[in-house]
Design a protein around this motif. Sequence first.
Motif, PDB file in Angstrom:
ATOM      1  N   LYS A 149       1.124  -1.090   0.093  1.00 52.96           N
ATOM      2  CA  LYS A 149      -0.187   0.111   0.045  1.00 52.96           C
ATOM      3  C   LYS A 149       1.099   1.837  -0.076  1.00 52.96           C
ATOM      4  O   LYS A 149       2.235   1.485   0.272  1.00 52.96           O
ATOM      5  N   PRO A 150       0.493   2.464  -0.578  1.00 53.49           N
ATOM      6  CA  PRO A 150       1.381   3.566  -0.064  1.00 53.49           C
ATOM      7  C   PRO A 150       1.636   4.369   0.527  1.00 53.49           C
ATOM      8  O   PRO A 150       0.675   3.709   1.338  1.00 53.49           O
ATOM      9  N   ILE A 151       2.053   4.808   1.184  1.00 50.33           N
ATOM     10  CA  ILE A 151       2.441   5.295   1.860  1.00 50.33           C
ATOM     11  C   ILE A 151       1.340   6.299   2.675  1.00 50.33           C
ATOM     12  O   ILE A 151       0.557   6.879   2.567  1.00 50.33           O
ATOM     13  N   THR A 152       0.889   6.731   3.944  1.00 53.16           N
ATOM     14  CA  THR A 152       0.392   7.488   4.902  1.00 53.16           C
ATOM     15  C   THR A 152       0.860   8.773   5.104  1.00 53.16           C
ATOM     16  O   THR A 152       1.884   8.628   5.524  1.00 53.16           O
ATOM     17  N   VAL A 153       0.431  10.097   5.601  1.00 57.96           N
ATOM     18  CA  VAL A 153       0.060  11.223   5.595  1.00 57.96           C
ATOM     19  C   VAL A 153      -0.738  11.496   6.171  1.00 57.96           C
ATOM     20  O   VAL A 153      -1.564  10.807   7.101  1.00 57.96           O
ATOM     21  N   ASN A 154      -0.374  13.210   7.207  1.00 53.74           N
ATOM     22  CA  ASN A 154      -0.725  13.608   7.930  1.00 53.74           C
ATOM     23  C   ASN A 154      -2.097  14.523   7.488  1.00 53.74           C
ATOM     24  O   ASN A 154      -2.023  15.274   6.776  1.00 53.74           O
ATOM     25  N   LEU A 155      -3.596  14.100   7.741  1.00 53.45           N
ATOM     26  CA  LEU A 155      -4.407  14.565   7.009  1.00 53.45           C
ATOM     27  C   LEU A 155      -4.401  16.225   7.273  1.00 53.45           C
ATOM     28  O   LEU A 155      -4.011  16.257   8.205  1.00 53.45           O
ATOM     29  N   PRO A 156      -5.093  17.039   6.974  1.00 53.37           N
ATOM     30  CA  PRO A 156      -5.444  18.335   7.242  1.00 53.37           C
ATOM     31  C   PRO A 156      -6.468  18.359   7.743  1.00 53.37           C
ATOM     32  O   PRO A 156      -7.324  17.141   7.555  1.00 53.37           O
ATOM     33  N   ARG A 178       8.409  23.161  -3.203  1.00 47.76           N
ATOM     34  CA  ARG A 178       6.728  23.113  -2.431  1.00 47.76           C
ATOM     35  C   ARG A 178       6.683  21.682  -2.422  1.00 47.76           C
ATOM     36  O   ARG A 178       7.355  20.870  -3.070  1.00 47.76           O
ATOM     37  N   GLN A 179       6.390  21.699  -1.501  1.00 47.19           N
ATOM     38  CA  GLN A 179       5.806  19.259  -1.155  1.00 47.19           C
ATOM     39  C   GLN A 179       5.145  19.157  -1.890  1.00 47.19           C
ATOM     40  O   GLN A 179       4.009  20.060  -2.705  1.00 47.19           O
ATOM     41  N   LEU A 180       5.423  17.912  -2.580  1.00 51.05           N
ATOM     42  CA  LEU A 180       3.602  17.712  -3.044  1.00 51.05           C
ATOM     43  C   LEU A 180       2.838  17.652  -3.089  1.00 51.05           C
ATOM     44  O   LEU A 180       2.387  17.608  -1.612  1.00 51.05           O
ATOM     45  N   THR A 181       1.709  17.491  -3.402  1.00 50.58           N
ATOM     46  CA  THR A 181       0.863  17.383  -2.919  1.00 50.58           C
ATOM     47  C   THR A 181       0.378  15.404  -3.091  1.00 50.58           C
ATOM     48  O   THR A 181       0.660  15.001  -3.471  1.00 50.58           O
ATOM     49  N   VAL A 182      -0.803  14.952  -2.025  1.00 48.63           N
ATOM     50  CA  VAL A 182      -0.925  13.687  -2.797  1.00 48.63           C
ATOM     51  C   VAL A 182      -1.809  13.553  -3.846  1.00 48.63           C
ATOM     52  O   VAL A 182      -1.486  11.885  -3.962  1.00 48.63           O
ATOM     53  N   VAL A 183      -1.869  13.741  -4.847  1.00 48.41           N
ATOM     54  CA  VAL A 183      -2.921  14.101  -6.223  1.00 48.41           C
ATOM     55  C   VAL A 183      -1.442  13.668  -6.703  1.00 48.41           C
ATOM     56  O   VAL A 183      -1.181  13.061  -7.508  1.00 48.41           O
ATOM     57  N   LEU A 188       2.603  10.018  -9.724  1.00 52.61           N
ATOM     58  CA  LEU A 188       4.126   9.345  -9.114  1.00 52.61           C
ATOM     59  C   LEU A 188       3.751   7.743  -9.084  1.00 52.61           C
ATOM     60  O   LEU A 188       4.881   7.352  -9.366  1.00 52.61           O
ATOM     61  N   TYR A 189       3.424   7.774  -7.970  1.00 55.46           N
ATOM     62  CA  TYR A 189       3.749   6.437  -7.357  1.00 55.46           C
ATOM     63  C   TYR A 189       2.974   5.133  -8.465  1.00 55.46           C
ATOM     64  O   TYR A 189       3.714   4.311  -8.621  1.00 55.46           O
ATOM     65  N   GLN A 238      13.892  13.366  -3.011  1.00 55.84           N
ATOM     66  CA  GLN A 238      13.797  15.035  -3.201  1.00 55.84           C
ATOM     67  C   GLN A 238      12.822  15.097  -1.907  1.00 55.84           C
ATOM     68  O   GLN A 238      12.864  16.365  -1.786  1.00 55.84           O
ATOM     69  N   ASN A 239      11.502  14.911  -1.840  1.00 54.83           N
ATOM     70  CA  ASN A 239      10.430  15.645  -0.724  1.00 54.83           C
ATOM     71  C   ASN A 239      10.655  13.981  -0.090  1.00 54.83           C
ATOM     72  O   ASN A 239       9.499  14.503   0.840  1.00 54.83           O
ATOM     73  N   ASP A 240      12.250  13.490   0.929  1.00 56.18           N
ATOM     74  CA  ASP A 240      11.815  12.896   1.305  1.00 56.18           C
ATOM     75  C   ASP A 240      10.699  11.540   1.557  1.00 56.18           C
ATOM     76  O   ASP A 240      10.098  11.339   2.533  1.00 56.18           O
ATOM     77  N   ILE A 241      10.934  11.069   0.381  1.00 53.56           N
ATOM     78  CA  ILE A 241       9.495  10.679   0.316  1.00 53.56           C
ATOM     79  C   ILE A 241      10.525   8.346  -0.265  1.00 53.56           C
ATOM     80  O   ILE A 241      10.500   9.053  -0.992  1.00 53.56           O
ATOM     81  N   GLN A 242      10.104   7.922   0.647  1.00 47.79           N
ATOM     82  CA  GLN A 242      10.558   6.746   0.253  1.00 47.79           C
ATOM     83  C   GLN A 242       9.704   5.728  -0.111  1.00 47.79           C
ATOM     84  O   GLN A 242       8.728   5.265   0.360  1.00 47.79           O
ATOM     85  N   PRO A 243       9.415   5.298  -1.511  1.00 48.81           N
ATOM     86  CA  PRO A 243       8.105   4.439  -1.868  1.00 48.81           C
ATOM     87  C   PRO A 243       8.230   2.975  -1.190  1.00 48.81           C
ATOM     88  O   PRO A 243       9.331   2.894  -1.684  1.00 48.81           O
TER      89      PRO A 243
END
Length: 327
Positions: A149-156, A178-183, A188-189, A238-243
């Motif tokens: 499953k894709p990684i989770t994020v802190n939701l707004p 700027r940070q990537l958006t979840v969209v 990308l994923y 580059q966005n500190d995301i390890q897929p």
Amino acid sequence: MNNKSKIGASEFGALWVTYHKKTMILRFLEHFIHTSDNKKAKQLLTGLHGKLNSKVEEMKELIQKEGTVVPAAFSSEDINLDAPALFSEGFDIMFSRILKEISLGMYTLHIILSYRKDLIKLYKELSDLSQIYFAHFTEFLLEEGILQKPITVNLPKATSFVTDKSYLKGSHLFGEKRQLTVVEFGFLYHGIETNVIGMKLMDGFSQCAKDEEVKKYFLKGKELSKEMISETEKILLQNDIQPNIPTGGTTTNSSVAPFSDKLMMYCAYLLSNFSIGGEGFGTGFSMRRDLNLKFGIFGKDTYEYMREGVSIMISNGWLEEPPKMDV
């Protein structure tokens, strides 16, 4: 319009493409069923094959009733059931899941090109079937630990709106991205997930293709997939995301071709077109210009690769011509 009305040009074009794609998928399923060593996977693939085969027969009958020739497409001549497994460790379900993903997109397109009730009903039933098996395949792969499953994020906790046009540049005042958006992350994923499968598929095709030019073409496709995976991973890192990269099974060391070169080339053509469409959606829904540029490059490279494949298919007499607009 009733079911007795003559089939329209766009309707027949959609049916013609669907018949080719379905007969190709049946050949893959036959090889996977014959070589699968997982009882549940074999049951899923056998169930899908039976239901799709009846739909292919239904399409053949529809075409014959129009008084025209049934497309050559792909038949038992394009598969060697005596060939050992070309892929292992869950690749059969992983690739079948990708095929159902493609099917869902194609049926949406084909149903809007259709007006006759029987054709609309056909695509609705095919779409329902694809949704059911896409869910079955996803569940199987997650249970087996093959698909992550894709990684989770802190939701707004509150809504917000873009107020600075530099947002479109993808960077802040001092050039910081700027940070990537979840969209944006989603496209990308998905690109990594599909290219991992494409890379392994091309690897398997390259080691069993009979024609030397075709073999080199598949190796080129493998390298293209690897490059796209690498470039996408760079953006995420580059966005500190390890897929979480799906394993997607492995290629065996068999050099005995289970499929004809013609079928494998058509498969590469189909996947390339699907990839080009994905890059287009990625460009449209991403608001960072660097991502737009990257998706554009991916799309251009894939298009050039696809056109090269079409040229090879024409040279070998493998490209079946769609019916002309003879009015």
